[in-house]
Scaffold this motif. Structure first.
Motif, PDB file in Angstrom:
ATOM      1  N   LEU A 179       0.833  -1.207   0.000  1.00 58.47           N
ATOM      2  CA  LEU A 179       0.000   0.000   0.000  1.00 58.47           C
ATOM      3  C   LEU A 179       0.870   1.260   0.000  1.00 58.47           C
ATOM      4  O   LEU A 179       0.558   2.234  -0.680  1.00 58.47           O
ATOM      5  CB  LEU A 179      -0.937   0.008   1.223  1.00 58.47           C
ATOM      6  CG  LEU A 179      -2.048  -1.035   1.196  1.00 58.47           C
ATOM      7  CD1 LEU A 179      -2.797  -1.037   2.518  1.00 58.47           C
ATOM      8  CD2 LEU A 179      -3.017  -0.787   0.048  1.00 58.47           C
ATOM      9  N   HIS A 180       1.959   1.186   0.741  1.00 57.65           N
ATOM     10  CA  HIS A 180       2.869   2.331   0.815  1.00 57.65           C
ATOM     11  C   HIS A 180       3.472   2.616  -0.561  1.00 57.65           C
ATOM     12  O   HIS A 180       3.510   3.751  -1.017  1.00 57.65           O
ATOM     13  CB  HIS A 180       3.957   2.044   1.851  1.00 57.65           C
ATOM     14  CG  HIS A 180       4.987   3.122   1.950  1.00 57.65           C
ATOM     15  ND1 HIS A 180       4.694   4.332   2.522  1.00 57.65           N
ATOM     16  CD2 HIS A 180       6.274   3.180   1.519  1.00 57.65           C
ATOM     17  CE1 HIS A 180       5.781   5.092   2.450  1.00 57.65           C
ATOM     18  NE2 HIS A 180       6.745   4.417   1.853  1.00 57.65           N
ATOM     19  N   ARG A 181       3.922   1.558  -1.228  1.00 59.05           N
ATOM     20  CA  ARG A 181       4.545   1.726  -2.541  1.00 59.05           C
ATOM     21  C   ARG A 181       3.519   2.207  -3.569  1.00 59.05           C
ATOM     22  O   ARG A 181       3.811   3.015  -4.433  1.00 59.05           O
ATOM     23  CB  ARG A 181       5.198   0.418  -2.999  1.00 59.05           C
ATOM     24  CG  ARG A 181       6.306  -0.034  -2.085  1.00 59.05           C
ATOM     25  CD  ARG A 181       7.425  -0.688  -2.844  1.00 59.05           C
ATOM     26  NE  ARG A 181       8.107   0.211  -3.736  1.00 59.05           N
ATOM     27  CZ  ARG A 181       9.053   1.083  -3.366  1.00 59.05           C
ATOM     28  NH1 ARG A 181       9.433   1.159  -2.118  1.00 59.05           N
ATOM     29  NH2 ARG A 181       9.624   1.852  -4.258  1.00 59.05           N
ATOM     30  N   LEU A 182       2.324   1.682  -3.461  1.00 58.80           N
ATOM     31  CA  LEU A 182       1.256   2.078  -4.378  1.00 58.80           C
ATOM     32  C   LEU A 182       0.920   3.552  -4.188  1.00 58.80           C
ATOM     33  O   LEU A 182       0.748   4.296  -5.147  1.00 58.80           O
ATOM     34  CB  LEU A 182       0.021   1.219  -4.077  1.00 58.80           C
ATOM     35  CG  LEU A 182      -1.033   1.103  -5.150  1.00 58.80           C
ATOM     36  CD1 LEU A 182      -0.457   0.457  -6.388  1.00 58.80           C
ATOM     37  CD2 LEU A 182      -2.186   0.261  -4.636  1.00 58.80           C
ATOM     38  N   HIS A 183       0.849   3.973  -2.933  1.00 59.29           N
ATOM     39  CA  HIS A 183       0.535   5.365  -2.628  1.00 59.29           C
ATOM     40  C   HIS A 183       1.654   6.280  -3.139  1.00 59.29           C
ATOM     41  O   HIS A 183       1.398   7.337  -3.715  1.00 59.29           O
ATOM     42  CB  HIS A 183       0.368   5.541  -1.113  1.00 59.29           C
ATOM     43  CG  HIS A 183       0.090   6.948  -0.725  1.00 59.29           C
ATOM     44  ND1 HIS A 183      -1.128   7.545  -0.965  1.00 59.29           N
ATOM     45  CD2 HIS A 183       0.869   7.893  -0.158  1.00 59.29           C
ATOM     46  CE1 HIS A 183      -1.079   8.793  -0.541  1.00 59.29           C
ATOM     47  NE2 HIS A 183       0.117   9.027  -0.044  1.00 59.29           N
ATOM     48  N   ALA A 184       2.915   5.820  -2.958  1.00 55.54           N
ATOM     49  CA  ALA A 184       4.058   6.614  -3.423  1.00 55.54           C
ATOM     50  C   ALA A 184       3.991   6.765  -4.936  1.00 55.54           C
ATOM     51  O   ALA A 184       4.269   7.838  -5.473  1.00 55.54           O
ATOM     52  CB  ALA A 184       5.358   5.928  -3.017  1.00 55.54           C
ATOM     53  N   GLN A 185       3.572   5.708  -5.628  1.00 55.29           N
ATOM     54  CA  GLN A 185       3.475   5.770  -7.094  1.00 55.29           C
ATOM     55  C   GLN A 185       2.379   6.749  -7.514  1.00 55.29           C
ATOM     56  O   GLN A 185       2.543   7.513  -8.459  1.00 55.29           O
ATOM     57  CB  GLN A 185       3.176   4.376  -7.648  1.00 55.29           C
ATOM     58  CG  GLN A 185       3.347   4.294  -9.150  1.00 55.29           C
ATOM     59  CD  GLN A 185       2.714   3.056  -9.728  1.00 55.29           C
ATOM     60  OE1 GLN A 185       1.698   2.577  -9.242  1.00 55.29           O
ATOM     61  NE2 GLN A 185       3.306   2.523 -10.771  1.00 55.29           N
ATOM     62  N   HIS A 186       1.255   6.735  -6.769  1.00 52.91           N
ATOM     63  CA  HIS A 186       0.147   7.640  -7.090  1.00 52.91           C
ATOM     64  C   HIS A 186       0.548   9.097  -6.957  1.00 52.91           C
ATOM     65  O   HIS A 186       0.147   9.925  -7.742  1.00 52.91           O
ATOM     66  CB  HIS A 186      -1.048   7.373  -6.171  1.00 52.91           C
ATOM     67  CG  HIS A 186      -1.804   6.164  -6.590  1.00 52.91           C
ATOM     68  ND1 HIS A 186      -3.010   5.823  -6.030  1.00 52.91           N
ATOM     69  CD2 HIS A 186      -1.535   5.213  -7.506  1.00 52.91           C
ATOM     70  CE1 HIS A 186      -3.434   4.708  -6.597  1.00 52.91           C
ATOM     71  NE2 HIS A 186      -2.552   4.325  -7.483  1.00 52.91           N
ATOM     72  N   THR A 187       1.352   9.388  -5.927  1.00 50.10           N
ATOM     73  CA  THR A 187       1.732  10.786  -5.723  1.00 50.10           C
ATOM     74  C   THR A 187       2.786  11.221  -6.737  1.00 50.10           C
ATOM     75  O   THR A 187       2.907  12.390  -7.036  1.00 50.10           O
ATOM     76  CB  THR A 187       2.258  11.018  -4.297  1.00 50.10           C
ATOM     77  OG1 THR A 187       3.198   9.997  -3.995  1.00 50.10           O
ATOM     78  CG2 THR A 187       1.144  10.984  -3.277  1.00 50.10           C
TER      79      THR A 187
END
Lengths: 232, 114
Positions: free
Chosen positions: A57-65
Motif C-alpha cells: 500500500l505504501h509503494r502504491l501510494h508513493a506511485q500515485h503521488t
C-alpha cells in the motif's frame, strides 16, 4: 409509488426494533456483495501478512503521488494515453506472489487474479513490484519472463521477456499492463513470472521469511461500460 | 435533508451503522471497520411531494397544491434518498487478492419525498 402501493421502506417501520436491525444488516450484506459481484463472502484461507500489505500500500501510494494522472493501456500495447473520466466503478487490485518451482538459476512466481472481475473488467494499468536481494558489488543481470498458461492450463507460452541490470538491492518495477490485460481478455486469471540469473547464484529474491518484501502486482481496473441503445 | 430525531414521523434520514465485526466480516474487509448505511423513513404528506431542492420553485409549489387538492389523480409519495455518496472498501477477494474500490451510491446522506 403507484396509487395504493406502499413505499419500499414503509414495511420496515412496522417491524420490531430487533427485526428491523436484522433486516437492515441483511440488506447491507446483500448490497455490498452484489455491488462487488460476489456470490457470497470470500473465505480467506491465506491472509497476506500485515507487513507485506502495508509495504504494498505504501509503494502504491508513493506511485500515485509521483504520477498525477494514471495512464490507460491501449489495446495495441502502444503509447499510453490519458484516461477519460467517467462514472464507472474502478478497482485497484494487489495480487501477491505464490511461489512456484525454483532452481539455483530461476524462480517461478504465480499471480492469481480475481475471477470475479475477469472478463467484465478493463485493465488500465498493472505494475510488477520485485524486491531484489543482490549480494556483493556490481550490476547483476536478471531475465524476467512473463508466461501465460495455454488453453488446457499447461504448455505456458512466453508473452514477453525483459533483461534487467540490477545495480543494488531494493525495489524494481516492471510494466505488465499489456500482459494482464491480455490475460483478462482471455478470461484467464493466472500470470506466471519467471526470473532467471545467468549463473547458479541462488535466488535473486529474498526468501519467504521476509514478509514485507513479498513480490506483488498492483493493477488498476475499471468495469466495462454496458452497451447502451438510446431512442429519441 | 432532515435527520431523524426523537419520535418525528415525517420523512427523515436515520443513521444506521453496520459494524463488520458484528456480522463476522472483519476477516475479509480490511478497511473500513463498518458501513454507515443510513436509510430514509417517515411519512410524506402530499404537500411535501417534491425533491427538497425544488420546494422553492413556483411551479413545483403549484404542482403540489394541485396534487394535494386532487387526491384521486396524484400518486403516493415516498421518503427516498436524495443524496448519496460512495463507500470505499479495501478487501480480500476470493483469490486472496487485495482490492480497493469505491462502490457508488452506498451511503445515504439526505432524504426527501418523491
Amino acid at each position: 409509488a403507484p396509487k395504493g402501493m406502499r413505499c419500499p421502506t414503509c414495511g420496515l417501520a412496522a417491524l420490531a426494533s430487533s427485526t428491523q436491525q436484522d433486516v437492515l444488516k441483511a440488506l447491507a450484506k446483500q448490497s455490498i456483495l452484489s455491488k462487488l459481484r460476489l456470490p457470497d463472502r470470500p473465505n480467506i484461507t491465506q491472509p497476506v501478512p500485515r507487513g507485506a500489505l502495508l509495504t504494498a500500500l505504501h509503494r502504491l501510494h508513493a506511485q500515485h503521488t509521483d504520477t498525477t494522472e494514471p495512464s490507460r493501456i491501449p489495446q495495441d500495447g502502444g503509447t499510453p494515453h490519458p484516461r477519460p473520466r467517467v462514472g464507472l466503478q474502478e478497482y485497484e487490485i494487489l495480487s501477491f506472489a505464490e511461489s512456484g518451482s525454483s532452481t539455483s538459476r530461476s524462480v517461478l512466481l504465480h499471480f492469481r487474479f480475481t475471477r470475479d472481475l475477469s472478463g467484465s473488467t478493463e485493465i488500465l494499468q498493472a505494475t510488477l513490484y520485485l524486491f531484489w536481494a543482490v549480494p556483493g558489488l556490481g550490476t547483476h543481470p536478471v531475465t524476467v519472463r512473463l508466461l501465460q498458461p495455454g488453453p488446457t492450463g499447461l504448455n505456458a507460452t512466453v508473452t514477453s521477456e525483459t533483461q534487467l541490470q540490477v545495480p543494488r538491492s531494493g525495489w524494481t518495477t516492471l510494466d505488465v499492463g499489456a500482459a494482464v490485460q491480455q490475460l483478462f481478455g482471455q478470461g484467464s486469471q493466472k500470470l506466471t513470472v519467471e526470473l532467471e540469473v545467468p549463473e547458479a547464484r541462488g535466488s535473486p529474491l529474498l526468501d519467504d521469511s521476509s514478509d514485507s518484501r513479498w513480490p506483488f502486482v498492483a493493477a488498476q481496473a475499471r468495469a466495462r461500460a454496458a452497451h447502451r441503445v438510446r431512442r429519441r | 435533508g432532515v435527520d431523524c430525531s426523537g419520535d418525528s414521523r415525517m420523512c427523515c434520514r436515520r443513521e444506521f451503522f453496520v459494524d463488520f465485526k458484528d456480522i463476522g466480516w472483519e476477516d475479509w474487509i480490511i478497511h473500513p471497520e463498518g458501513y454507515h448505511m443510513n436509510y430514509c423513513t417517515g411519512f410524506c404528506p402530499r404537500h411535501m411531494a417534491a425533491a427538497p431542492g425544488l420546494a422553492a420553485s413556483f411551479h413545483s409549489a403549484v404542482l403540489n397544491i394541485i396534487k394535494a387538492t386532487n387526491a384521486e389523480a396524484a400518486a403516493d409519495s415516498c421518503c427516498v434518498p436524495t443524496q448519496r455518496r460512495p463507500l470505499s472498501l479495501l478487501y480480500y477477494d476470493r483469490d486472496s487478492n487485495i482490492v480497493k474500490t469505491d462502490i457508488p451510491d452506498m451511503i445515504v446522506d439526505a432524504c426527501g419525498c418523491t
